[in-house]
Design a protein around this motif. Structure first.
Motif, PDB file in Angstrom:
ATOM      1  N   SER A 137      -0.296  15.261  -2.047  1.00  0.00           N
ATOM      2  CA  SER A 137       0.493  15.102  -0.832  1.00  0.00           C
ATOM      3  C   SER A 137       0.390  13.654  -0.372  1.00  0.00           C
ATOM      4  O   SER A 137      -0.517  12.922  -0.789  1.00  0.00           O
ATOM      5  CB  SER A 137      -0.024  16.028   0.270  1.00  0.00           C
ATOM      6  OG  SER A 137      -1.309  15.605   0.699  1.00  0.00           O
ATOM      7  N   ARG A 138       1.309  13.248   0.509  1.00  0.00           N
ATOM      8  CA  ARG A 138       1.263  11.869   1.033  1.00  0.00           C
ATOM      9  C   ARG A 138      -0.079  11.617   1.709  1.00  0.00           C
ATOM     10  O   ARG A 138      -0.695  10.573   1.526  1.00  0.00           O
ATOM     11  CB  ARG A 138       2.402  11.627   2.018  1.00  0.00           C
ATOM     12  CG  ARG A 138       2.361  10.222   2.614  1.00  0.00           C
ATOM     13  CD  ARG A 138       3.562   9.877   3.454  1.00  0.00           C
ATOM     14  NE  ARG A 138       4.818  10.005   2.753  1.00  0.00           N
ATOM     15  CZ  ARG A 138       5.312   9.108   1.886  1.00  0.00           C
ATOM     16  NH1 ARG A 138       4.622   8.025   1.621  1.00  0.00           N
ATOM     17  NH2 ARG A 138       6.462   9.308   1.299  1.00  0.00           N
ATOM     18  N   LYS A 163       0.840  -1.196   0.000  1.00  0.00           N
ATOM     19  CA  LYS A 163       0.000   0.000   0.000  1.00  0.00           C
ATOM     20  C   LYS A 163       0.879   1.251   0.000  1.00  0.00           C
ATOM     21  O   LYS A 163       0.589   2.226  -0.713  1.00  0.00           O
ATOM     22  CB  LYS A 163      -0.917  -0.028   1.221  1.00  0.00           C
ATOM     23  CG  LYS A 163      -1.817   1.169   1.349  1.00  0.00           C
ATOM     24  CD  LYS A 163      -2.718   0.986   2.561  1.00  0.00           C
ATOM     25  CE  LYS A 163      -3.242   2.275   3.082  1.00  0.00           C
ATOM     26  NZ  LYS A 163      -4.034   2.098   4.297  1.00  0.00           N
ATOM     27  N   ALA A 164       1.969   1.245   0.758  1.00  0.00           N
ATOM     28  CA  ALA A 164       2.880   2.397   0.804  1.00  0.00           C
ATOM     29  C   ALA A 164       3.469   2.689  -0.573  1.00  0.00           C
ATOM     30  O   ALA A 164       3.621   3.858  -0.959  1.00  0.00           O
ATOM     31  CB  ALA A 164       3.985   2.147   1.818  1.00  0.00           C
ATOM     32  N   LYS A 165       3.791   1.658  -1.334  1.00  0.00           N
ATOM     33  CA  LYS A 165       4.347   1.837  -2.680  1.00  0.00           C
ATOM     34  C   LYS A 165       3.278   2.415  -3.609  1.00  0.00           C
ATOM     35  O   LYS A 165       3.575   3.296  -4.423  1.00  0.00           O
ATOM     36  CB  LYS A 165       4.865   0.501  -3.209  1.00  0.00           C
ATOM     37  CG  LYS A 165       5.396   0.555  -4.606  1.00  0.00           C
ATOM     38  CD  LYS A 165       6.667   1.346  -4.724  1.00  0.00           C
ATOM     39  CE  LYS A 165       7.202   1.266  -6.148  1.00  0.00           C
ATOM     40  NZ  LYS A 165       8.246   2.227  -6.400  1.00  0.00           N
ATOM     41  N   THR A 203      -2.751   8.878   0.408  1.00  0.00           N
ATOM     42  CA  THR A 203      -3.137   7.800   1.324  1.00  0.00           C
ATOM     43  C   THR A 203      -4.649   7.741   1.467  1.00  0.00           C
ATOM     44  O   THR A 203      -5.250   6.660   1.418  1.00  0.00           O
ATOM     45  CB  THR A 203      -2.482   7.999   2.708  1.00  0.00           C
ATOM     46  OG1 THR A 203      -1.056   8.016   2.537  1.00  0.00           O
ATOM     47  CG2 THR A 203      -2.858   6.887   3.668  1.00  0.00           C
ATOM     48  N   VAL A 204      -5.284   8.910   1.604  1.00  0.00           N
ATOM     49  CA  VAL A 204      -6.748   8.963   1.718  1.00  0.00           C
ATOM     50  C   VAL A 204      -7.387   8.407   0.447  1.00  0.00           C
ATOM     51  O   VAL A 204      -8.347   7.637   0.505  1.00  0.00           O
ATOM     52  CB  VAL A 204      -7.230  10.400   2.006  1.00  0.00           C
ATOM     53  CG1 VAL A 204      -8.735  10.515   1.831  1.00  0.00           C
ATOM     54  CG2 VAL A 204      -6.824  10.827   3.407  1.00  0.00           C
ATOM     55  N   ALA A 205      -6.846   8.766  -0.721  1.00  0.00           N
ATOM     56  CA  ALA A 205      -7.408   8.288  -1.990  1.00  0.00           C
ATOM     57  C   ALA A 205      -7.346   6.760  -2.081  1.00  0.00           C
ATOM     58  O   ALA A 205      -8.325   6.116  -2.464  1.00  0.00           O
ATOM     59  CB  ALA A 205      -6.670   8.917  -3.168  1.00  0.00           C
ATOM     60  N   VAL A 206      -6.214   6.187  -1.708  1.00  0.00           N
ATOM     61  CA  VAL A 206      -6.063   4.730  -1.757  1.00  0.00           C
ATOM     62  C   VAL A 206      -7.019   4.069  -0.760  1.00  0.00           C
ATOM     63  O   VAL A 206      -7.684   3.079  -1.078  1.00  0.00           O
ATOM     64  CB  VAL A 206      -4.600   4.317  -1.487  1.00  0.00           C
ATOM     65  CG1 VAL A 206      -4.475   2.813  -1.296  1.00  0.00           C
ATOM     66  CG2 VAL A 206      -3.702   4.789  -2.622  1.00  0.00           C
ATOM     67  N   MET A 215       1.424   9.644  -5.441  1.00  0.00           N
ATOM     68  CA  MET A 215       1.990  10.965  -5.130  1.00  0.00           C
ATOM     69  C   MET A 215       2.842  11.470  -6.293  1.00  0.00           C
ATOM     70  O   MET A 215       2.722  12.615  -6.715  1.00  0.00           O
ATOM     71  CB  MET A 215       2.883  10.889  -3.878  1.00  0.00           C
ATOM     72  CG  MET A 215       2.155  10.724  -2.585  1.00  0.00           C
ATOM     73  SD  MET A 215       3.264  10.364  -1.195  1.00  0.00           S
ATOM     74  CE  MET A 215       4.612  11.496  -1.442  1.00  0.00           C
ATOM     75  N   GLU A 216       3.683  10.587  -6.802  1.00  0.00           N
ATOM     76  CA  GLU A 216       4.610  10.941  -7.882  1.00  0.00           C
ATOM     77  C   GLU A 216       3.870  11.326  -9.164  1.00  0.00           C
ATOM     78  O   GLU A 216       4.190  12.308  -9.810  1.00  0.00           O
ATOM     79  CB  GLU A 216       5.542   9.756  -8.140  1.00  0.00           C
ATOM     80  CG  GLU A 216       6.580   9.976  -9.210  1.00  0.00           C
ATOM     81  CD  GLU A 216       7.414   8.734  -9.422  1.00  0.00           C
ATOM     82  OE1 GLU A 216       7.529   8.306 -10.593  1.00  0.00           O
ATOM     83  OE2 GLU A 216       7.936   8.186  -8.423  1.00  0.00           O
TER      84      GLU A 216
END
Length: 105
Positions: free
Chosen positions: A17-18, A3-5, A22-25, A11-12
Protein backbone atom coordinates in the motif's frame (compact mmCIF):
# COMPACT_ATOMS: atom_id res chain seq x y z
CA UNK A 1 13.73 11.19 -8.81
CA UNK A 2 11.72 12.22 -5.77
CA UNK A 3 10.77 10.30 -2.64
CA UNK A 4 7.17 10.13 -3.95
CA UNK A 5 8.40 8.49 -7.18
CA UNK A 6 10.45 5.94 -5.21
CA UNK A 7 7.35 5.16 -3.12
CA UNK A 8 5.27 4.78 -6.30
CA UNK A 9 7.78 2.36 -7.85
CA UNK A 10 7.97 0.37 -4.59
CA UNK A 11 4.16 0.13 -4.53
CA UNK A 12 4.07 -1.01 -8.15
CA UNK A 13 6.79 -3.65 -7.82
CA UNK A 14 5.83 -5.09 -4.44
CA UNK A 15 2.09 -4.59 -4.18
CA UNK A 16 2.52 -2.67 -0.92
CA UNK A 17 0.00 0.00 0.00
CA UNK A 18 1.08 3.64 -0.34
CA UNK A 19 1.31 3.86 3.46
CA UNK A 20 3.47 0.72 3.78
CA UNK A 21 5.72 1.74 0.89
CA UNK A 22 6.18 5.21 2.41
CA UNK A 23 7.04 3.68 5.79
CA UNK A 24 9.56 1.33 4.12
CA UNK A 25 11.32 4.21 2.35
CA UNK A 26 11.35 6.34 5.51
CA UNK A 27 12.71 3.48 7.64
CA UNK A 28 15.49 2.91 5.10
CA UNK A 29 16.45 6.59 5.07
CA UNK A 30 16.28 6.77 8.88
CA UNK A 31 18.62 3.79 9.20
CA UNK A 32 21.14 5.29 6.78
CA UNK A 33 21.08 8.59 8.69
CA UNK A 34 21.32 6.83 12.08
CA UNK A 35 24.32 4.78 10.96
CA UNK A 36 26.11 7.82 9.58
CA UNK A 37 25.42 9.82 12.75
CA UNK A 38 27.22 7.03 14.67
CA UNK A 39 30.19 7.25 12.24
CA UNK A 40 29.31 3.86 10.74
CA UNK A 41 29.75 3.11 7.05
CA UNK A 42 26.53 2.06 5.35
CA UNK A 43 27.47 -0.42 2.62
CA UNK A 44 24.95 -1.74 0.14
CA UNK A 45 26.67 -4.36 -2.01
CA UNK A 46 26.02 -3.71 -5.68
CA UNK A 47 24.98 -0.13 -4.97
CA UNK A 48 27.63 1.71 -2.95
CA UNK A 49 28.77 2.98 0.41
CA UNK A 50 27.73 6.02 2.42
CA UNK A 51 30.23 7.31 4.97
CA UNK A 52 31.18 10.44 6.89
CA UNK A 53 34.42 12.24 6.09
CA UNK A 54 35.98 15.04 8.14
CA UNK A 55 36.97 18.10 6.17
CA UNK A 56 39.78 19.72 8.11
CA UNK A 57 39.81 23.38 9.03
CA UNK A 58 41.42 25.64 6.47
CA UNK A 59 41.95 29.24 5.47
CA UNK A 60 39.61 30.69 2.88
CA UNK A 61 39.14 34.05 1.25
CA UNK A 62 36.04 36.20 0.99
CA UNK A 63 35.74 36.72 -2.80
CA UNK A 64 34.05 40.09 -2.39
CA UNK A 65 36.53 41.70 0.00
CA UNK A 66 39.59 39.51 -0.41
CA UNK A 67 39.77 39.18 3.38
CA UNK A 68 41.20 35.93 4.73
CA UNK A 69 38.76 33.88 6.84
CA UNK A 70 39.05 30.72 8.91
CA UNK A 71 36.81 27.89 7.69
CA UNK A 72 36.15 25.49 10.58
CA UNK A 73 36.42 21.71 10.44
CA UNK A 74 33.20 19.99 9.39
CA UNK A 75 31.81 16.54 8.73
CA UNK A 76 30.44 15.78 5.28
CA UNK A 77 28.49 12.79 4.02
CA UNK A 78 30.04 11.00 1.06
CA UNK A 79 28.58 8.38 -1.28
CA UNK A 80 30.95 6.15 -3.19
CA UNK A 81 29.12 4.10 -5.84
CA UNK A 82 29.95 0.42 -6.27
CA UNK A 83 31.59 -0.93 -9.39
CA UNK A 84 28.39 -2.20 -11.02
CA UNK A 85 26.60 1.08 -10.24
CA UNK A 86 29.41 3.12 -11.83
CA UNK A 87 29.36 0.84 -14.86
CA UNK A 88 25.61 1.23 -15.32
CA UNK A 89 25.73 5.03 -14.97
CA UNK A 90 28.58 5.27 -17.48
CA UNK A 91 27.06 2.77 -19.93
CA UNK A 92 30.00 0.39 -19.53
CA UNK A 93 30.40 -3.23 -18.59
CA UNK A 94 31.69 -3.94 -15.08
CA UNK A 95 35.01 -5.08 -16.59
CA UNK A 96 35.56 -1.62 -18.12
CA UNK A 97 35.36 0.14 -14.73
CA UNK A 98 38.64 0.36 -12.83
CA UNK A 99 38.72 -0.66 -9.17
CA UNK A 100 40.82 2.35 -8.18
CA UNK A 101 37.74 4.58 -8.54
CA UNK A 102 36.57 3.25 -5.17
CA UNK A 103 33.24 1.69 -4.40
CA UNK A 104 32.23 -1.32 -2.41
CA UNK A 105 32.87 -4.20 -4.74
Amino acid sequence: MTKAKVVAVLMERTGLSRRDATVAVEVFMDQVKAGLSRDEKVSLVGFGTFYVKVQRARQGRNPRTGQSIAIPEKRVTVFKPGKSFRAMVNGLSEDEVSDDDGGDE
